[in-house]
Design a protein around this motif. Sequence first.
Motif, PDB file in Angstrom:
ATOM      1  N   ALA A 153      17.995 -34.319  91.107  1.00 23.49           N
ATOM      2  CA  ALA A 153      19.093 -33.664  90.392  1.00 23.49           C
ATOM      3  C   ALA A 153      20.438 -34.230  90.826  1.00 23.49           C
ATOM      4  O   ALA A 153      21.323 -34.478  89.989  1.00 23.49           O
ATOM      5  CB  ALA A 153      19.044 -32.156  90.641  1.00 23.49           C
ATOM      6  N   LEU A 154      20.592 -34.439  92.122  1.00 25.40           N
ATOM      7  CA  LEU A 154      21.850 -34.989  92.621  1.00 25.40           C
ATOM      8  C   LEU A 154      22.057 -36.413  92.114  1.00 25.40           C
ATOM      9  O   LEU A 154      23.184 -36.817  91.807  1.00 25.40           O
ATOM     10  CB  LEU A 154      21.867 -34.945  94.143  1.00 25.40           C
ATOM     11  CG  LEU A 154      23.199 -35.266  94.827  1.00 25.40           C
ATOM     12  CD1 LEU A 154      24.314 -34.350  94.320  1.00 25.40           C
ATOM     13  CD2 LEU A 154      23.070 -35.142  96.338  1.00 25.40           C
ATOM     14  N   THR A 155      20.961 -37.160  91.990  1.00 23.88           N
ATOM     15  CA  THR A 155      21.036 -38.501  91.421  1.00 23.88           C
ATOM     16  C   THR A 155      21.640 -38.453  90.021  1.00 23.88           C
ATOM     17  O   THR A 155      22.525 -39.236  89.676  1.00 23.88           O
ATOM     18  CB  THR A 155      19.642 -39.141  91.341  1.00 23.88           C
ATOM     19  OG1 THR A 155      19.113 -39.275  92.639  1.00 23.88           O
ATOM     20  CG2 THR A 155      19.703 -40.509  90.672  1.00 23.88           C
ATOM     21  N   GLY A 156      21.146 -37.517  89.216  1.00 31.61           N
ATOM     22  CA  GLY A 156      21.660 -37.394  87.863  1.00 31.61           C
ATOM     23  C   GLY A 156      23.135 -37.066  87.829  1.00 31.61           C
ATOM     24  O   GLY A 156      23.893 -37.653  87.044  1.00 31.61           O
ATOM     25  N   PHE A 157      23.562 -36.139  88.675  1.00 36.58           N
ATOM     26  CA  PHE A 157      24.977 -35.772  88.716  1.00 36.58           C
ATOM     27  C   PHE A 157      25.832 -36.914  89.264  1.00 36.58           C
ATOM     28  O   PHE A 157      26.968 -37.117  88.832  1.00 36.58           O
ATOM     29  CB  PHE A 157      25.175 -34.511  89.545  1.00 36.58           C
ATOM     30  CG  PHE A 157      24.610 -33.270  88.919  1.00 36.58           C
ATOM     31  CD1 PHE A 157      24.780 -33.013  87.569  1.00 36.58           C
ATOM     32  CD2 PHE A 157      23.904 -32.336  89.673  1.00 36.58           C
ATOM     33  CE1 PHE A 157      24.265 -31.861  86.971  1.00 36.58           C
ATOM     34  CE2 PHE A 157      23.383 -31.191  89.100  1.00 36.58           C
ATOM     35  CZ  PHE A 157      23.560 -30.952  87.747  1.00 36.58           C
ATOM     36  N   GLU A 158      25.298 -37.657  90.229  1.00 33.63           N
ATOM     37  CA  GLU A 158      26.037 -38.785  90.798  1.00 33.63           C
ATOM     38  C   GLU A 158      26.334 -39.850  89.748  1.00 33.63           C
ATOM     39  O   GLU A 158      27.387 -40.472  89.763  1.00 33.63           O
ATOM     40  CB  GLU A 158      25.223 -39.421  91.931  1.00 33.63           C
ATOM     41  CG  GLU A 158      25.354 -38.724  93.265  1.00 33.63           C
ATOM     42  CD  GLU A 158      26.599 -39.137  94.013  1.00 33.63           C
ATOM     43  OE1 GLU A 158      26.653 -40.250  94.526  1.00 33.63           O
ATOM     44  OE2 GLU A 158      27.536 -38.333  94.079  1.00 33.63           O
ATOM     45  N   THR A 159      25.389 -40.078  88.862  1.00 34.29           N
ATOM     46  CA  THR A 159      25.528 -41.150  87.887  1.00 34.29           C
ATOM     47  C   THR A 159      26.138 -40.677  86.573  1.00 34.29           C
ATOM     48  O   THR A 159      26.357 -41.496  85.674  1.00 34.29           O
ATOM     49  CB  THR A 159      24.165 -41.802  87.607  1.00 34.29           C
ATOM     50  OG1 THR A 159      23.233 -40.798  87.187  1.00 34.29           O
ATOM     51  CG2 THR A 159      23.625 -42.481  88.861  1.00 34.29           C
ATOM     52  N   ASP A 160      26.425 -39.390  86.450  1.00 35.86           N
ATOM     53  CA  ASP A 160      27.047 -38.852  85.239  1.00 35.86           C
ATOM     54  C   ASP A 160      28.565 -38.951  85.383  1.00 35.86           C
ATOM     55  O   ASP A 160      29.163 -38.271  86.225  1.00 35.86           O
ATOM     56  CB  ASP A 160      26.629 -37.391  85.045  1.00 35.86           C
ATOM     57  CG  ASP A 160      27.132 -36.807  83.728  1.00 35.86           C
ATOM     58  OD1 ASP A 160      28.076 -37.364  83.132  1.00 35.86           O
ATOM     59  OD2 ASP A 160      26.587 -35.773  83.304  1.00 35.86           O
ATOM     60  N   PRO A 161      29.248 -39.758  84.571  1.00 35.14           N
ATOM     61  CA  PRO A 161      30.690 -39.943  84.746  1.00 35.14           C
ATOM     62  C   PRO A 161      31.512 -38.687  84.465  1.00 35.14           C
ATOM     63  O   PRO A 161      32.667 -38.612  84.874  1.00 35.14           O
ATOM     64  CB  PRO A 161      31.024 -41.058  83.745  1.00 35.14           C
ATOM     65  CG  PRO A 161      29.928 -41.006  82.736  1.00 35.14           C
ATOM     66  CD  PRO A 161      28.705 -40.583  83.476  1.00 35.14           C
ATOM     67  N   LYS A 162      30.928 -37.695  83.807  1.00 38.85           N
ATOM     68  CA  LYS A 162      31.664 -36.458  83.515  1.00 38.85           C
ATOM     69  C   LYS A 162      31.734 -35.532  84.725  1.00 38.85           C
ATOM     70  O   LYS A 162      32.627 -34.691  84.812  1.00 38.85           O
ATOM     71  CB  LYS A 162      30.993 -35.717  82.353  1.00 38.85           C
ATOM     72  CG  LYS A 162      31.016 -36.461  81.031  1.00 38.85           C
ATOM     73  CD  LYS A 162      30.307 -35.667  79.947  1.00 38.85           C
ATOM     74  CE  LYS A 162      28.828 -35.517  80.271  1.00 38.85           C
ATOM     75  NZ  LYS A 162      28.070 -34.852  79.176  1.00 38.85           N
ATOM     76  N   ILE A 163      30.788 -35.673  85.639  1.00 38.15           N
ATOM     77  CA  ILE A 163      30.697 -34.764  86.784  1.00 38.15           C
ATOM     78  C   ILE A 163      31.591 -35.249  87.911  1.00 38.15           C
ATOM     79  O   ILE A 163      31.519 -36.400  88.336  1.00 38.15           O
ATOM     80  CB  ILE A 163      29.238 -34.661  87.273  1.00 38.15           C
ATOM     81  CG1 ILE A 163      28.325 -34.113  86.172  1.00 38.15           C
ATOM     82  CG2 ILE A 163      29.159 -33.786  88.522  1.00 38.15           C
ATOM     83  CD1 ILE A 163      28.674 -32.721  85.705  1.00 38.15           C
ATOM     84  N   GLY A 164      32.439 -34.325  88.410  1.00 34.71           N
ATOM     85  CA  GLY A 164      33.349 -34.685  89.489  1.00 34.71           C
ATOM     86  C   GLY A 164      33.043 -34.024  90.809  1.00 34.71           C
ATOM     87  O   GLY A 164      33.601 -34.395  91.849  1.00 34.71           O
ATOM     88  N   ALA A 165      32.135 -33.036  90.818  1.00 32.20           N
ATOM     89  CA  ALA A 165      31.751 -32.354  92.048  1.00 32.20           C
ATOM     90  C   ALA A 165      30.440 -31.631  91.789  1.00 32.20           C
ATOM     91  O   ALA A 165      30.060 -31.395  90.635  1.00 32.20           O
ATOM     92  CB  ALA A 165      32.827 -31.367  92.494  1.00 32.20           C
ATOM     93  N   VAL A 166      29.751 -31.258  92.862  1.00 32.42           N
ATOM     94  CA  VAL A 166      28.452 -30.595  92.754  1.00 32.42           C
ATOM     95  C   VAL A 166      28.447 -29.376  93.671  1.00 32.42           C
ATOM     96  O   VAL A 166      28.945 -29.433  94.796  1.00 32.42           O
ATOM     97  CB  VAL A 166      27.306 -31.550  93.148  1.00 32.42           C
ATOM     98  CG1 VAL A 166      25.957 -30.832  93.082  1.00 32.42           C
ATOM     99  CG2 VAL A 166      27.283 -32.783  92.245  1.00 32.42           C
TER     100      VAL A 166
END
Length: 281
Positions: A63-76
């Motif tokens: 899941a973190l991989t997906g958020f890391e590579t999503d340019p829209k996501i700025g924090a988790v």
Amino acid sequence: MLCQRLLTRVLQTRAFSTAPTLSYEYIITETKGEKNNVGFIKLNRFKALNALCSPLMTEVSEALTGFETDPKIGAVVITGSDRAFAAGADIGEMQNMEFPEVYTKQFLTKWSFLKQARKPVIAAVNGFALGGGCEVAMMCDIIYAGEKAFFGQPEINLGVIPGAGGTQRLVRAIGKSKAMEMVLTGEKMSAQDAEKAGLVSKVFPVEEVVGEAIKLGERIAGMSKVAAAMAKECVNAADNLSLDEGERLEKRMFHSLFACKDQKIGMTAFLEKKQPEWTDS
């Protein structure tokens, strides 16, 4: 070209090679915030108090991989339940392991994916964060805690010691004496004491902590992603570098940002008294 290379470095990481999945057994993932720019991971082994088994940690990594590579996501934001952020590593999984297995398979070593994330990660902790749960929280960049949260490294009661960085990060967070007492006795620390000691950034009512963590994530996600990633890298480096080495790294990062559009955008907006519109480039 320099800024493009820096941006590529921010949005990608060689440590993450597993493609994200759409559904999980042990976690729930969403995007949060008005702009859906905050990744959200909820540990979901309710009956087991979110005990951190290997499949759960693999899912968090994906899941973190997906958020890391999503340019829209700025924090988790990572959270658990009101009862337990995570009550520790799964003892049932570990009980019958032998030395050759834990050594050759590097048991717990792969948990380091959390500290390798380039985007800021916020732990929203309610209930128990013990053992591996405390270690996972400390791997995050910022900890917000509910007023009934407890932190601890009780591994000594099982005849072992912390194995995912607990002895190292706890010392850096709260000092040797307090860390030594907690590790050698298994004694828990309340959210209020954890805030006073510097382990926790802020304490909120139980029902507010997740929402406050998401608000913080939104605020961070509203910054230049390039600058945020460099700031995170510099702060984390302070644990391992001398002051002189750390200042050299900081200067190098500071100078590098002058190759990026966001430096011009930010400074121009400040002088013109406008809100910057970041390009993350």
